[in-house]
Each structure stands twice: as structure tokens, then as C-alpha cells.
Design an enzyme around this catalytic site. Structure first.
Site, mmCIF file in Angstrom:
data_model
loop_
_atom_site.group_PDB
_atom_site.id
_atom_site.type_symbol
_atom_site.label_atom_id
_atom_site.label_comp_id
_atom_site.label_asym_id
_atom_site.label_seq_id
_atom_site.Cartn_x
_atom_site.Cartn_y
_atom_site.Cartn_z
ATOM 1 C CG ASP A 15 -1.017 -4.211 60.718
ATOM 2 O OD1 ASP A 15 0.139 -4.599 60.447
ATOM 3 O OD2 ASP A 15 -1.275 -3.172 60.311
ATOM 4 C CD GLU A 65 -3.170 -19.513 60.744
ATOM 5 O OE1 GLU A 65 -2.529 -18.522 61.215
ATOM 6 O OE2 GLU A 65 -2.955 -20.873 60.820
ATOM 7 C CE LYS A 82 1.284 -10.868 57.011
ATOM 8 N NZ LYS A 82 1.571 -9.558 57.529
ATOM 9 C CE1 TYR A 92 3.122 -17.493 63.972
ATOM 10 C CE2 TYR A 92 1.838 -15.624 64.733
ATOM 11 C CZ TYR A 92 3.085 -16.283 64.560
ATOM 12 O OH TYR A 92 4.301 -15.623 64.428
ATOM 13 C CB CYS A 149 -23.500 32.857 54.535
ATOM 14 S SG CYS A 149 -23.475 32.610 56.299
ATOM 15 C CB CYS A 171 -25.720 29.665 56.203
ATOM 16 S SG CYS A 171 -24.366 28.978 55.438
ATOM 17 C CB CYS A 196 -22.271 29.423 60.305
ATOM 18 S SG CYS A 196 -23.290 30.507 59.482
ATOM 19 C CE LYS A 233 0.731 -7.771 53.858
ATOM 20 N NZ LYS A 233 2.035 -7.009 53.854
ATOM 21 C CB CYS A 245 -20.262 31.386 57.612
ATOM 22 S SG CYS A 245 -20.631 30.333 56.706
#
Length: 678
Positions: free
Chosen positions: A122, A118, A120, A233, A418, A438, A433, A321, A415
């Protein structure tokens, strides 16, 4: 209270309750609704009106009573009939093979053990107690022996049945303690954090924290606003439900109305379990929720009972895991990068940390507003996460770890590449910018132009583009088509053969479909999808160039912002000069219009997994060139799922919908015009 209630009203209320429970189950558990949301809402309103008129008929399991309990002063605790034990963890194949050997040694057998595997989840483990088919109590796992009573909060979760489904195949169990995992989906988590940031509230670090915080609200009305979901489950104490395997129990729970994860696989050998783990690990980013491993359980219940438990965990189960996708590290510095549209993006340089098996040393901070909302400072300890191909991002600051030496960050006024002026329009989040020449913008525009979804120039990578821009050999993407082998061979790490190969790749790329060409231009707000819409609506570059803003807005799928961006791009004199140079260099633009009768005309395909010889993007192009359509999600309208190695959850969904599954060879036969043999 009314002295007497019309029996017809009583019957109507009960009929509405049964119908709402049924349709709630079909919508939230089976994902297969039979009525529209509007119909459901009308039925709910009718029930609420009747219960308001006859309050003495309100029951605790009514669909109208999911929310409404008064806030608690504190949570009560309750003892689990059977302990909710922790699982032993395994972190590599050696641990899982040792688990299998340990099970066999304990059972004194050399025969293959059948397992159920199955995902797992979280999330947060809970136990729900049903008596005579009605939800009586819900508790957290707590310390495994005692848990907090969170009944009012769990009732707000739409996938939780308030009354069990009558299957007619068996009697409702007099007592059923069912266990599950409450979680928040990835999409729900993004929405929740976006809402919190808008309200100047701190974001949650991850979906698990968000689910835990939502379940422990003393006011269930707050919990009801959180996008909580649940998969079940297993069971605790049970009366009237006798099964011989864990898989049989899950099937019974599904029949009774509980939501079971569709990714669960029964009857697996330990070798099958390893394959399942690898497939799930490779495709977990396609799942709509977070998982952190695979739970492996001995399937046969008599064997589970024979194996028993240790003081901490069952001997018949183990959690295999995955490598973590989130970690904590420290922000060393913040750099500002310039994109192809001039947008300035702050990027955090981190103390290197392993996240999901990849060493991460940089993470996006998105924009200045995001930095302010999350209060991110140089020197902060932060949560960093990555998922799939998404650039790692800073999720949250660990404020408790601050020393006082952290420094606030401010976006530069010029910027960083440049030194031109930066424009911070009130209508935009990003600062930009304004210098189109540039070097940083040129590099990103050329990289985009040569990418797979655009001109797909093999061999023209980021490092080479940096050299070309730095040496003033490329000032716009039109300059690519004037590069010679002699010029290229003079660059670092570029020999004569490599230079010739790149020149050939550039020449090969000159014939391109209109949609890909439009995408390659890098027009702001125009991604692949919008580029295809434009190509389908106009069929011709000249027509798009001369389209007015109102003409563009009239196209389905094109809004005012996109329309103005496209029209503005082609109004710019320098852009028209660049287009003329591309055409003069021999670029041939082919209309996107599909052949009237291709071998795949009218068919809808979905791609999943890794194909053997075709890149997924190439497979999509071939399908579309043959008249077919490629969708990103499986639905009842899908004709074929093309499955490669390690297919994800799309395969399960295709099987549920009865969609035909084919491999790459079958697709190639269909592309060649051979009839489908399956």
C-alpha cells in the site's frame, strides 16, 4: 580546483565509494550488515572529507550525494518507455477463479497455469532508470504514460542502489527500467506522526498518504527526513537481461542490489494462490508494513507476452484485494470511560462503518491532549482504522467536510461514574478519578485480575463482573474467592451448573506463579514483562512487599517511575489488607524460578500461527516451565520456531536464518522430555 590530484587519493575515494555502496546494500536491502553503524559513519566521514578537499572528483552516484540538491520550483514530467498500467481488481474467490479461467481461455489451454503471488504494498509506484549501472532518473507512475521526475527525492531512500551491484555472473545491463513501490513502515509512520503532533502539525491519515507526501516534496532535504522504504517488483524496458519467467527477473534484480519482498511466492497453482491469500490475510497484521491485497501474475514471460494488455491493465495479472482497514465515518458523541487505575479515556461513538470486515461503532481518542492536537469535534467526519486486535482509533479529521455545527469536546471535572474529583497532574497526560472505590475502577481491576495472563479464571467474564460489582458482591478482587455457588446462581443468566463450574474455576486458579500474581494486582506501570523481572529478582512476595524504592531501581529493567509505583502500591495500607485477604482465602504463590535442568533449559522458542490444541499463552507457559525462553521475534539466537496454522512472516525469517521449524506435536514431545528427532 586542484591542478593535480594524488592518484592514491583518487583510488582511496573510489575504494570508499564501492565499500559504502556494498555496506549500504547489506544493511538496507539484505538486512545483514557486516560492519557497525559507527564504522559505516567513519567511512562516510572520510569520503566526505576527501570529496571536500577534491570537489572535482565528486560524482552524482557518490554515497555522499544522496541529499543536497537545491529545492525545485516544480516537478518536470517524463514519459515511460512502457506504460505503467493499472491492475484489474478482484474482491472474492469467484473473481480470481474467473481470472484463471479467462487466462486459460485466451491461451487455449486446460493445463495448470503457474503464478507468482506477491503482497500488494500500500504505497506509491515508481520507476527508476539505470544506464550502464548508474541511477539516471526516477519518476512517479503519474497517469501511467507520463510521470513526475523525482530523482533527487528517490536518491534519499537508502534501499535504492545508486549503482548496481557487480555480480560477476553477468554483465550490468546497459539499460534497466525497474519498478517498485515506495512505502513507510508501520513503526516509521507512528514515529513520523508523533513528531508532527509534537510540532503541532497535522498527522498523516495513513502510511500511503505519508509516503506520497514525502515523495512529492520539492526540497529533497525534507524527503530525506521521512522514513521511506522500497520494494521492487518488476521491470519496464530492459537491455541485456534475458529471462524466461517473472520469478527469474526478481531473482536477477535481487542480485543486482534491489530489495525484493521476501514474502513473494513463485510456482503456484491457482489453488496455492488462494491458500497464500488466506495466510497473508490472517497474518498481515504481523507484517511491519501495510498491504492491501495480493498481486497474482502469470509467471512465464512468453505467456505474459501472448496474453498482452488491454488499454487499462495487463491480462496476465490481477490484484486480489483485502477488505479495507480504514474507512470514513462520523463522530456521533464522545463518552469518557474510567480504567482500573482511574485514568479517564475519551471514546468516540461512531456511525457504524465496516472496517476490514468488522463493523466499528466505537474508537478510542486516547486523551484530551490527543483530541486537541487532532482538533477532533463531535459531529466531525473522520478517518477510522483498525489493525489486528488493536482498538479502532480515529486517525484524522476530514476538515473539508465540516458544516460549522460540530462541537468541541472538554473533559469532565468530575468522574462520569462516581462523580468524585478528577486529578489532572501536570506531569501526566491522563486525567484520573481519585476515588479508589469507584465502581468503574473496581470492575476493570477485577477484569484484569481474572484475565488469561493473570489468574486465568475461566467463566468470569465482563458481563458477570458488571453484575457482581453492581450488586456489591465484589468490592475488590479478594472478594472473588469468597463467592459461593448459591450466590452466583442468583445472578442473571447464571444457572446452578454454571455457578458450580465457576466456583471450581476460582478454586483451581488459587495456585499461581509469582510473576502472574504480581501482574494480576494491577500495579500501575507493571505489565507482564516487568512482573516477571520482579519475580525473578525477589522470588518471594514478602521480599517484594518490603523492598525499598532504591532496591527496586537497582534491578536491571526497572526504572525510577516503575520502582516508585511498585513501592507505593505496597506502602498503601488498603493494598496490604487486600493481599492478606487473598492469602487467607487460600491463594498459593509459587516462585517463578525455573528448574535447574528442565527439558527445554537454554532453548529459545518463537511461536507463530494458530496451534491446534494449545492457546499460544498456554504454550508459552509450558515452555517457560520447562526452562525454555519464548521470544516474540525470530533472530539468529532462536533455536526453534513453533509453527501452527497460517504462519506469518516469522516462518520466512526462520527459514532465512536456518532456524528449525517444528509443529505443536514436536513441541509436546520435547516438553515431555523426548529428544528432538529432526
Amino acid at each position: 580546483m586542484s591542478e593535480s590530484v594524488d592518484p592514491d587519493r583518487v583510488k582511496k575515494i573510489e575504494t570508499l565509494r564501492q565499500a559504502l555502496h556494498y555496506h549500504n546494500h547489506r544493511y538496507y536491502v539484505l538486512d545483514d550488515p557486516e560492519i557497525s553503524d559507527a564504522q559505516y559513519d567513519r567511512m562516510m566521514r572520510e569520503l566526505v572529507d576527501l570529496e571536500t578537499a577534491y570537489p572535482e572528483l565528486i560524482t552524482s552516484d557518490s554515497p555522499s550525494m544522496r541529499v543536497g540538491a537545491a529545492p525545485l520550483a516544480q516537478f518536470e514530467t517524463a514519459r515511460h518507455s512502457l506504460p505503467m498500467l493499472s491492475l484489474e481488481n478482484g474482491f472474492g474467490e469467484a473473481d480470481i477463479l474467473e481470472f484463471d479461467l479467462r487466462v486459460k481461455r485466451f491461451l487455449k489451454t486446460t493445463e495448470q497455469i503457474q503464478y507468482t503471488a506477491e503482497p500488494k504494498m500500500d504505497g506509491i509506484a515508481v520507476e527508476l532508470v539505470y544506464r550502464s549501472g548508474r541511477l539516471e532518473r526516477a519518476t512517479t507512475r503519474g497517469d501511467g504514460v507520463n510521470g513526475e521526475v523525482i530523482t533527487a527525492n528517490v536518491r534519499t531512500i537508502r534501499a535504492v542502489p545508486l549503482v548496481l551491484q557487480d555480480t560477476h555472473d553477468r554483465e550490468i545491463p546497459p539499460l534497466l527500467e525497474v519498478r517498485g513501490e515506495v512505502f513507510i513502515s508501520k513503526a516509521g509512520f507512528r514515529r513520523l506522526n508523533a513528531e508532527r503532533l509534537q510540532l503541532n502539525q497535522p498527522p498523516f491519515a495513513n502510511p500511503r498518504n505519508a509516503a506520497a507526501g514525502s515523495l512529492r516534496q520539492l526540497d529533497s532535504r525534507v524527503t530525506a527526513l521521512r522514513p521511506l522504504e522500497v520494494f521492487f517488483y518488476g521491470v519496464g524496458m530492459v537491455q541485456g537481461l534475458s529471462q524466461e519467467s517473472h520469478w527469474d527477473i526478481l531473482c536477477s534484480l535481487r542480485q543486482l542490489g534491489f530489495r525484493i519482498n521476501p514474502e513473494i511466492r513463485p510456482n503456484l497453482t491457482i489453488v496455492d494462490v488462494m491458500d497464500f491469500y488466506r495466510r497473508l490475510d490472517a497474518n498481515r497484521h504481523d507484517l511491519p508494513y501495510e498491504i492491501d491485497g495480493v498481486v497474482i501474475k502469470v509467471d512465464k514471460l512468453p505467456l505474459q507476452r501472448q496474453l498482452g494488455n488491454t488499454s487499462r491493465s495487463p491480462r496476465w495479472a490481477i490484484a486480489y484485494k483485502f477488505a479495507a482497514l480504514q474507512a470514513t465515518t462520523r463522530i456521533v458523541s464522545i463518552e469518557v470511560q474510567v480504567g482500573r487505575t482511574g485514568a479517564l479515556t475519551p471514546v468516540a461513538h461512531l456511525e457504524p462503518v465496516n472496517v476490514g470486515g468488522v463493523v466499528v461503532s466505537r474508537a478510542t481518542l486516547h486523551n484530551e491532549d490527543e483530541i486537541k492536537r487532532k482538533d477532533i469535534r463531535i459531529g466531525d467526519t473522520v478517518f477510522v482504522q483498525r489493525a489486528g486486535d488493536v482498538i479502532p482509533e480515529v486517525v484524522k479529521v476530514v476538515v473539508s467536510r465540516r458544516s460549522g455545527h460540530e462541537k468541541k469536546f472538554r473533559m469532565p471535572a468530575t468522574c462520569p461514574v462516581c462523580k468524585s474529583q478528577v486529578d489532572s497532574a501536570e506531569t501526566e497526560v491522563a486525567a484520573r478519578c481519585i476515588n479508589a472505590a469507584c465502581p468503574a475502577q473496581i470492575k476493570e481491576r477485577v477484569k484484569h485480575f481474572a484475565s488469561k495472563a493473570a489468574f486465568d479464571i475461566d467463566g468470569l467474564g465482563e458481563k458477570l463482573i458488571e453484575q457482581l460489582v453492581a450488586r456489591n458482591l465484589v468490592g475488590s478482587y479478594a472478594d472473588i474467592f469468597h463467592l459461593t455457588a448459591e450466590t452466583l446462581s442468583g445472578l442473571d443468566r447464571m444457572g446452578t451448573k454454571s455457578a458450580m463450574n465457576l466456583v471450581r474455576a476460582i478454586e483451581k486458579s488459587k495456585r499461581i506463579r509469582l510473576g502472574r500474581f504480581i501482574y494480576a494486582l494491577g500495579i500501575r506501570h507493571v505489565g507482564e514483562h516487568v512482573a516477571k523481572i520482579l519475580a525473578g529478582a525477589f522470588h518471594d512476595l514478602n521480599a517484594i512487599q518490603n523492598a525499598r524504592t532504591e532496591d527496586l531501581e537497582s534491578i536491571d529493567g526497572i526504572g525510577s517511575v516503575v520502582a516508585e509505583s511498585v513501592a507505593g502500591f505496597f506502602r498503601e495500607a488498603q493494598n496490604r489488607i487486600t493481599l492478606d485477604r487473598l492469602l487467607a482465602a487460600g491463594v498459593q504463590i509459587v516462585p517463578d524460578s525455573q528448574p535447574a535442568e528442565g527439558s527445554l533449559t537454554g532453548l529459545v522458542f518463537v511461536l507463530t500461527g494458530t496451534l491446534e490444541t494449545l492457546a499460544r499463552h498456554a504454550a508459552q507457559q509450558l515452555i517457560e516451565a520447562a526452562g525454555g525462553k519464548v521470544s516474540s521475534t525470530v533472530s539468529r539466537n532462536t533455536d526453534y520456531l513453533v509453527a501452527g496454522k497460517s504462519p506469518g512472516s516469522k516462518l520466512q525469517r526462520a527459514q532465512e536464518f536456518g532456524v528449525k521449524v517444528i509443529d505443536e506435536n514436536a513441541l509436546k514431545k520435547m516438553l515431555s522430555g523426548s529428544p528432538d528427532q529432526g
